[in-house]
Design a protein around this motif. Structure first.
Motif, PDB file in Angstrom:
ATOM      1  N   PRO A  94      -4.101  21.581  26.902  1.00 43.09           N
ATOM      2  CA  PRO A  94      -4.909  23.006  26.815  1.00 43.09           C
ATOM      3  C   PRO A  94      -5.437  23.011  28.247  1.00 43.09           C
ATOM      4  CG  PRO A  94      -6.043  21.108  25.566  1.00 43.09           C
ATOM      5  CD  PRO A  94      -4.761  20.666  25.689  1.00 43.09           C
ATOM      6  N   ARG A 151      -7.565  28.857  25.753  1.00 41.17           N
ATOM      7  CA  ARG A 151      -8.356  27.988  24.971  1.00 41.17           C
ATOM      8  C   ARG A 151      -8.695  28.931  23.709  1.00 41.17           C
ATOM      9  NH1 ARG A 151      -9.488  23.122  28.246  1.00 41.17           N
ATOM     10  NH2 ARG A 151     -10.099  22.375  26.146  1.00 41.17           N
ATOM     11  N   ASP A 180      -7.912  20.166  21.370  1.00 43.41           N
ATOM     12  CA  ASP A 180      -8.752  21.282  21.041  1.00 43.41           C
ATOM     13  C   ASP A 180      -8.952  21.298  19.803  1.00 43.41           C
ATOM     14  OD1 ASP A 180      -9.406  22.442  23.535  1.00 43.41           O
ATOM     15  OD2 ASP A 180      -7.889  23.867  23.433  1.00 43.41           O
TER      16      ASP A 180
END
Length: 368
Positions: A43, A50, A69
């Motif tokens: 990410p 994001r 994430d």
């Protein structure tokens, strides 16, 4: 001094990412098949924003299942990116989830130009029954419980496409991919079952269940399972995307006996795979389940525009309804493989959805 896996992950992410990040983000269209070498799950430097995508329709992404994430922090067990997310109850109230080709740190697959350590399967367990706040994993099976040589033209991967528990025994349906292609096409050697008698912790291939790309079995290279009225229904489609879908069935006790299956020919069940008739058109990876709220069987797949669509039927063999769009393709163009959460959730439908451009899996909610 020993270092934890999470520390090693953090230390190695930058080097691994830089080695591929300069080439730009991964291809966003999953119908153009690029295997693990073409993905970047890191990410922030994979060209993707994001956080969860915000979609214009009623279906929304509510939780990220895998990757750096994700609250599940799957990077701590060396799963930085993955796809599919096939869920089923193990017969004792636990949910097993099998993911497909997964990227982690370690010795790269240089033979195919991959900078990632590459597993064909990884399995997680969970006791989550209410997914409204996400799905938490509480156990993991070591990566690659069913190893693949990953040699182009021989077997590049052995990927799970469906899972089911019968009599407390776990079964995975897998496709042996010989080579990748473009525009939603790939070649398989066969589909096959694997079995686990210890709750999914270890697996053994059932070589007598292999279905090669001949004699009608070419239509059952990718599968979905459904249990109903003492039968296991095994839905199938050819290797790749946008093919007709078919259905076979066997008594639960005969799930591993390929000679005991019968095939829907459009009118009745016959013992010959060559007479199977299409029950739906334009099928990609698919998932099927009974839905109590609707009082119907439902099927999820994606269509030619990468829209997630749902069909319904009163019987496992159909007739199946026209597709209803749950996620419009242009709003999430790299989505594929919608897989239904295996427990009833009232008037909300929960499913996992793979997102190729970040190479991870999201939990989705759609009102019915």
């Amino acid at each position: 001094m020993n270092r934890s896996l999470s520390a090693l992950t953090r230390a190695g992410v930058l080097a691994a990412a830089l080695s591929i990040g300069l080439a730009g983000p991964a291809v966003a269209d999953p119908n153009i098949v690029i295997p693990i070498p073409g993905i970047n799950p890191i990410p922030g430097i994979n060209g993707q924003p994001r956080g969860l995508p915000r979609l214009p329709g009623v279906t929304q992404a509510v939780f990220q299942m895998t990757g750096m994430d994700s609250p599940n922090r799957t990077q701590n067990v060396n799963v930085l990116g993955t796809d599919l997310g096939i869920m089923w109850d193990d017969g004792s109230g636990r949910m097993l989830t099998a993911f497909g080709d997964s990227a982690g740190l370690g010795f790269p697959n240089l033979l195919v130009g991959s900078v990632w350590a590459w597993s064909s399967q990884v399995l997680f367990s969970s006791t989550t029954k209410d997914p409204s706040q996400g799905i938490s994993f509480d156990g993991v099976v070591s990566n690659n419980p069913l190893p693949s040589p990953k040699i182009p033209g021989i077997e590049i991967s052995l990927i799970p496409t469906a899972g089911i528990s019968v009599g407390g025994v776990q079964y995975l349906s897998l496709m042996s991919v010989a080579s990748w292609g473009e525009h939603g096409k790939w070649e398989t050697n066969f589909s096959t079952l694997a079995v686990s008698g210890d709750g999914g912790r270890s697996w053994a291939p059932l070589t007598t269940t292999r279905r090669a790309n001949v004699d009608g079995y070419q239509n059952f290279q990718q599968n979905a399972f459904l249990k109903d009225d003492g039968y296991v229904y095994r839905y199938g489609t050819a290797a790749g995307r946008q093919h007709p879908g078919f259905v076979s069935r066997a008594r639960e006790a005969d799930i591993a006996d390929i000679d005991r299956y019968e095939y829907w020919d459009g009118t009745e069940w016959k013992p010959d795979a060559k007479v199977a008739a299409p029950i739906v058109d334009g099928v990609a990876e698919l998932s099927v389940m009974w839905n109590e709220h609707l009082g119907k069987f439902i099927m999820l797949t994606t269509d030619s525009t990468n829209s997630v669509v749902m069909r319904s039927a009163d019987r496992p063999e159909g007739p199946w309804s026209e597709p209803q769009v749950l996620v419009d393709g242009p709003s999430l163009p790299s989505a594929y493989a919608p897989m239904i959460f295996p427990y009833q959730t009232g008037n909300d439908l929960y499913f996992l959805l793979s997102v190729y451009n970040q190479y991870n899996v999201l939990l989705m909610r759609s009102p019915l």
